[in-house]
Design an enzyme around this catalytic site. Structure first.
Site, PDB file in Angstrom:
ATOM      1  N   ASN A   5      -1.647 -10.727  -3.831  1.00  0.00           N
ATOM      2  CA  ASN A   5      -2.102  -9.342  -3.734  1.00  0.00           C
ATOM      3  C   ASN A   5      -1.565  -8.569  -4.951  1.00  0.00           C
ATOM      4  OD1 ASN A   5      -2.685  -6.737  -2.980  1.00  0.00           O
ATOM      5  ND2 ASN A   5      -1.344  -6.701  -1.185  1.00  0.00           N
ATOM      6  N   LYS A   7      -1.825  -5.418  -5.407  1.00  0.00           N
ATOM      7  CA  LYS A   7      -1.506  -4.033  -5.006  1.00  0.00           C
ATOM      8  C   LYS A   7      -2.033  -3.058  -6.073  1.00  0.00           C
ATOM      9  CE  LYS A   7       2.183  -5.461  -2.013  1.00  0.00           C
ATOM     10  NZ  LYS A   7       3.322  -5.077  -1.213  1.00  0.00           N
ATOM     11  N   HIS A  87      -3.262  -3.535   5.585  1.00  0.00           N
ATOM     12  CA  HIS A  87      -1.959  -3.800   4.974  1.00  0.00           C
ATOM     13  C   HIS A  87      -0.993  -2.697   5.398  1.00  0.00           C
ATOM     14  CE1 HIS A  87       1.132  -4.466   1.962  1.00  0.00           C
ATOM     15  NE2 HIS A  87       0.603  -5.666   1.791  1.00  0.00           N
ATOM     16  N   GLU A 135       3.371  -9.791   8.317  1.00  0.00           N
ATOM     17  CA  GLU A 135       4.262  -9.272   7.278  1.00  0.00           C
ATOM     18  C   GLU A 135       5.160  -8.176   7.846  1.00  0.00           C
ATOM     19  OE1 GLU A 135       2.317  -9.740   2.979  1.00  0.00           O
ATOM     20  OE2 GLU A 135       2.102  -7.746   3.818  1.00  0.00           O
ATOM     21  N   ILE A 140       8.879  -6.369   2.843  1.00  0.00           N
ATOM     22  CA  ILE A 140       7.888  -6.354   1.757  1.00  0.00           C
ATOM     23  C   ILE A 140       8.519  -5.833   0.456  1.00  0.00           C
ATOM     24  CG2 ILE A 140       5.760  -5.209   0.942  1.00  0.00           C
ATOM     25  CD1 ILE A 140       4.677  -5.388   3.788  1.00  0.00           C
ATOM     26  N   GLY A 175       8.481 -10.813   0.762  1.00  0.00           N
ATOM     27  CA  GLY A 175       9.666 -11.359   0.105  1.00  0.00           C
ATOM     28  C   GLY A 175       9.544 -12.812  -0.357  1.00  0.00           C
ATOM     29  N   ALA A 196       2.956 -10.896  -3.237  1.00  0.00           N
ATOM     30  CA  ALA A 196       2.624  -9.898  -4.269  1.00  0.00           C
ATOM     31  C   ALA A 196       3.653  -9.975  -5.400  1.00  0.00           C
ATOM     32  CB  ALA A 196       2.553  -8.505  -3.663  1.00  0.00           C
ATOM     33  N   SER A 197       4.777  -9.241  -5.252  1.00  0.00           N
ATOM     34  CA  SER A 197       5.715  -9.115  -6.372  1.00  0.00           C
ATOM     35  C   SER A 197       6.214 -10.460  -6.914  1.00  0.00           C
ATOM     36  CB  SER A 197       6.907  -8.239  -5.967  1.00  0.00           C
ATOM     37  OG  SER A 197       7.508  -8.714  -4.784  1.00  0.00           O
TER      38      SER A 197
END
Ligand code: G3P
Length: 223
Positions: A5, A7, A87, A135, A140, A175, A196-197
């Site tokens: 993702n 974002k 989300h 999630e 997150i 995470g 994501a990150s």
């Protein structure tokens, strides 16, 4: 399945989204692991001829006077294969989730619905989306993976969903940063991960995606 993702991260917009898509395609093909990229609507067109593309959010609307809302048909026509809805950063009311799932199915979009806890997971499973992503919101964007901090939540989400409809796939996210987190997710029964990150902000995206894809490929081989 690995879903990344983007974002609204700078590292995942426009040309950066295209670069991530290319790396995902390369790594996915190499390890025969399904990869999808969930992007902003404005990036669907640019990435959908490279990688399976999901639109971050759709609205439960039909053609008509809806300025600024995201029309499922428009998303499909732009090249998206699916959508990622509800989300934690874009929560929807349950009736809108139900309607969005219905609309997505009407236009032929696959739907991943996010759920923040077990009760919501159960409610969403009754709406029969293609996929649910569990999630816990507090994890997150952090460095502690859901698979480490809340393995029982992942396991329970899988069990509850499969009890209701075993065709619904379950992803887990929050995470997730490395291959070990991915292996653990699969071990807990998840069909894949939502990240994501850990990828979008990684300096070496290929290296991290390789690690994640290998973890899934390895589990596939051993079953
Ligand atoms: O949609 C995925 C996301 O919410 C998880 O974010 O940064 O913890 O992988 P992150």
């Amino acid at each position: 399945m690995i879903v990344v993702n983007t974002k609204a991260y700078k590292e995942g917009i426009g040309r950066n989204a295209v670069e991530i898509a290319k790396v995902m395609k390369k790594v996915g093909e190499k390890h025969k692991v399904r990869m999808a990229l969930a992007v902003q609507p404005s990036d669907i067109h640019a990435v959908s001829n490279i990688i399976e593309t999901f639109c971050q959010h759709i609205d439960a609307i039909e053609y008509g006077s809806y300025t600024g809302w995201i029309l499922p048909e428009a998303v499909k026509e732009a090249g998206a294969k699916g959508t990622l809805i509800n989300h934690s950063e874009h929560l929807m009311k349950i009736e809108d989730i139900a309607k969005a799932i219905e609309r997505a199915k009407e236009v032929g979009l696959e739907v991943i619905v996010c759920a923040s806890n077990i009760a919501i997971t159960r409610a969403i499973a009754c709406l029969n989306p293609d996929c649910i992503a569990i999630e816990p919101p507090e994890l997150i964007g952090g460095d502690i993976s859901v698979t480490k901090a809340k393995p029982t939540v992942v396991k329970k989400a899988v069990d509850e969903v499969k009890k209701i409809n075993d065709e619904i796939k379950v992803l887990c996210g929050a995470g997730i940063k490395n291959g070990m987190d991915v292996s653990k997710a699969v071990e807990l029964g998840a069909d894949g991960i939502l990240v994501a990150s850990g990828v979008v902000k990684a300096r070496n995206k290929e290296e991290i995606l390789e690690e994640m894809a290998m973890a899934i490929a390895h589990k596939k081989q051993s079953t």
